[in-house]
Design a protein around this motif. Structure first.
Motif, mmCIF file in Angstrom:
data_model
loop_
_atom_site.group_PDB
_atom_site.id
_atom_site.type_symbol
_atom_site.label_atom_id
_atom_site.label_comp_id
_atom_site.label_asym_id
_atom_site.label_seq_id
_atom_site.Cartn_x
_atom_site.Cartn_y
_atom_site.Cartn_z
ATOM 1 N N ASP A 114 1.506 -8.097 7.305
ATOM 2 C CA ASP A 114 0.158 -7.618 7.006
ATOM 3 C C ASP A 114 0.280 -6.180 6.511
ATOM 4 O O ASP A 114 1.391 -5.708 6.258
ATOM 5 C CB ASP A 114 -0.759 -7.737 8.230
ATOM 6 N N GLU A 115 -0.857 -5.494 6.399
ATOM 7 C CA GLU A 115 -0.812 -4.168 5.773
ATOM 8 C C GLU A 115 -0.087 -3.127 6.629
ATOM 9 O O GLU A 115 0.159 -2.024 6.165
ATOM 10 C CB GLU A 115 -2.234 -3.703 5.409
ATOM 11 N N ILE A 159 -0.095 -5.589 1.367
ATOM 12 C CA ILE A 159 -1.502 -5.927 1.123
ATOM 13 C C ILE A 159 -1.641 -7.422 0.899
ATOM 14 O O ILE A 159 -2.573 -8.059 1.369
ATOM 15 C CB ILE A 159 -2.035 -5.153 -0.103
ATOM 16 N N THR A 193 -7.452 -13.002 1.446
ATOM 17 C CA THR A 193 -7.372 -11.588 1.081
ATOM 18 C C THR A 193 -8.014 -11.299 -0.272
ATOM 19 O O THR A 193 -7.882 -10.198 -0.801
ATOM 20 C CB THR A 193 -5.887 -11.170 1.018
ATOM 21 N N ASN A 244 0.847 -1.186 0.000
ATOM 22 C CA ASN A 244 0.000 0.000 0.000
ATOM 23 C C ASN A 244 0.896 1.254 0.000
ATOM 24 O O ASN A 244 2.131 1.141 0.040
ATOM 25 C CB ASN A 244 -0.987 -0.014 1.183
#
Lengths: 362, 138
Positions: free
Chosen positions: A240-241, A96, A116, A90
């Motif tokens: 993770d993000e 992402i 996801t 991101n």
């Protein structure tokens, strides 16, 4: 209602214990997760990974679109049949998703995580507006992974002779398309093997042919202990993000050259690179009795820092517990884990434990 | 991951007592009971790789944490089904915890207790009652 793969009925016939895995009804094991793990390390086994999200990217702008979307550079693929592992970042430089990219006849194929899926598709479509691309989800495809030292020779016994010869010559981490079958010499186990993407209606035939050739099935349980022994990240655990790939052992997946390639997250991840990371992902070994689990805390007395396990399990190959932990970079190579209120000594080391059936450390 | 109800072919011997935390209890005579985990429990856990057992001499109240059992997949606490003193534990499980998967009601026993008040046994579940408690789980 849970989603089911084209191999659902085969799993039931093989007496699988089915679980809800991110909305998919998938086999956890077919009797013994440990026996399935050993099959992959010693001979081979097959996994239904049809829940994975397969997306084809086509059109004039496919290459420049992926150059913008992914931190690794799919231009590296242009001259070869190599597979490419990449993260999709991101703007803040968080992950992402992680994915595999392949070249296909008229574009590129991405294989992403299933959990996801919706978010990935939404992101990919939102970022495609400036490009002449077609983003096509391939829900019509199934995917079977055959993994282990005997995987390729077993598959050779059931495919056409010509295909078998080509598979034998296919280098590790490369892929090829024959008819409507996509063969990739890739996997998620730390062993040699193939991942075969094929029309959903052909999946049962291939599965039972493999079964008749002596290939046993393995479930998601063994898939997790195998990837952990191989030191491979699992999305949602190691990253993770909110995690920088530089703090998840994924610096190698970022193509910094050419410098003028403006991929999403480049600015943020470049800033982290310049500044230096505060934490790193390390491997954790515990030879004491007990099992490491995600979320347990690790304390380092000497450097007075602590961190947390992102994954942990029992290693069937080593016979004791292993894990991955996010630790401050100064952590050192020894620590203690807290399990049910008791502290036990652990070793911190490079996060790779087993490859090709062998331990990777002293 | 959440288990989806599948076909269960687990055994629940009628001569044993149970608690809804998945321990079984066998009367050994002389106020001594042996304790293990049920077939249903071992089947749900999958391959057991480690057990933590109480020590001889430990005084436990009914419901106290007495140990833990860990499979590749998950950890689960073991509770004392009644009050009493631990008089033995199954040393064989330290090197071969997989016995629990193979013989949950036999060689896979965990520990033995001398009961403080044998009347506490009356509060435990019968096989039938335990089976219906596992059906509620699903």
């Amino acid at each position: 209602m849970l989603s089911r793969t084209p191999l659902y009925s085969a799993h039931l016939k093989m007496a699988a214990r089915m679980v809800d895995f991110g909305g998919w009804e998938m086999p956890l094991h077919y009797g013994s997760q440990i026996a399935e793990h050993h099959s992959v390390r010693r001979q081979c086994a097959m996994f239904d990974v049809s829940h994975m999200t397969i997306i084809d990217i086509k059109g004039e702008g496919a290459s420049s679109y992926l150059g913008y979307l992914l931190a690794n550079d799919t231009n590296k693929l242009a001259a070869s049949r190599q597979a490419l592992y990449s993260v999709m970042l991101n703007e803040e430089g968080g992950v992402i998703d992680d994915l595999m990219a392949y070249i296909i006849d008229d574009g590129f194929r991405l294989v992403l995580n299933s959990a996801t899926r919706a978010r990935d598709l939404e992101w990919m479509r939102a970022k495609a507006s400036a490009f002449d691309v077609l983003i096509e989800e391939r829900a019509d495809l199934a995917m079977i992974a055959i993994q282990g030292p005997e995987a390729v020779t077993k598959v050779q016994t059931i495919v056409a002779e010509e295909t078998g010869l080509l598979l034998g010559q296919l280098p590790r981490f490369s892929a090829m398309v024959i008819g409507d079958h996509h063969y990739a010499r890739t996997g998620y186990t730390g062993e040699d093997g193939l991942e075969i993407m094929l029309p959903a209606q052909d999946a049962q035939t291939l599965w039972w042919q493999l079964h008749d050739a002596g290939v046993s099935p393995a479930g998601l349980g063994a898939r997790d202990t195998l990837r952990l022994e191989a030191g491979l990240n699992l999305y949602g655990h190691e990253m993770d993000e909110h995690t920088s790939p530089l703090e998840a052992n994924l610096a190698w997946t970022i193509a910094w050259q050419p410098e003028d390639r403006d991929f999403i997250g480049r600015r943020a991840v470049t800033a982290v690179r310049k500044q230096g990371v505060a934490s790193k992902l390390v491997g954790v070994l515990m030879t004491e009795r007990g099992v490491l689990r995600a979320q347990q805390k690790i304390y380092c007395a000497e450097t007075e820092v602590s961190g947390v396990l992102t994954s942990g399990s029992f290693s069937p190959t080593l016979g004791y517990s292993i894990g991955l932990a996010r630790m401050p970079v100064i952590a050192g190579d020894a620590g203690e884990v807290e399990i049910r209120g008791k502290r036990k000594p652990v070793r911190l080391l490079a996060p790779r434990f087993v490859r090709n059936g062998k331990a990777l450390f002293d | 991951m959440v288990e989806t109800p599948g076909e269960l072919s687990v055994e629940t011997p009628s001569e044993l007592k149970y608690v809804d935390t998945h321990e079984w209890i066998r009367e050994e005579g002389g106020g001594v009971i042996s304790i293990g985990i049920t077939d249903y429990a071992q089947d749900s856990l999958g391959d057991v790789v480690y057990v933590e057992l109480p020590e001889v001499g430990d005084q436990l109240e009914a419901g106290d944490e007495a140990g833990a059992v860990e499979s590749v997949k998950a950890a689960s606490d073991i509770y004392a089904p009644v009050s009493g003193e631990v008089v033995a534990f199954n040393e064989a499980l330290e090197d071969a915890p997989e016995i629990i998967n193979e013989f949950p009601y036999g060689d896979g026993w965990f520990f033995k207790m001398k009961m403080t008040d044998p009347a506490e046994l009356d509060k435990l579940l019968s096989a039938e009652e335990y089976i219906s408690s596992t059906e509620d789980d699903d």
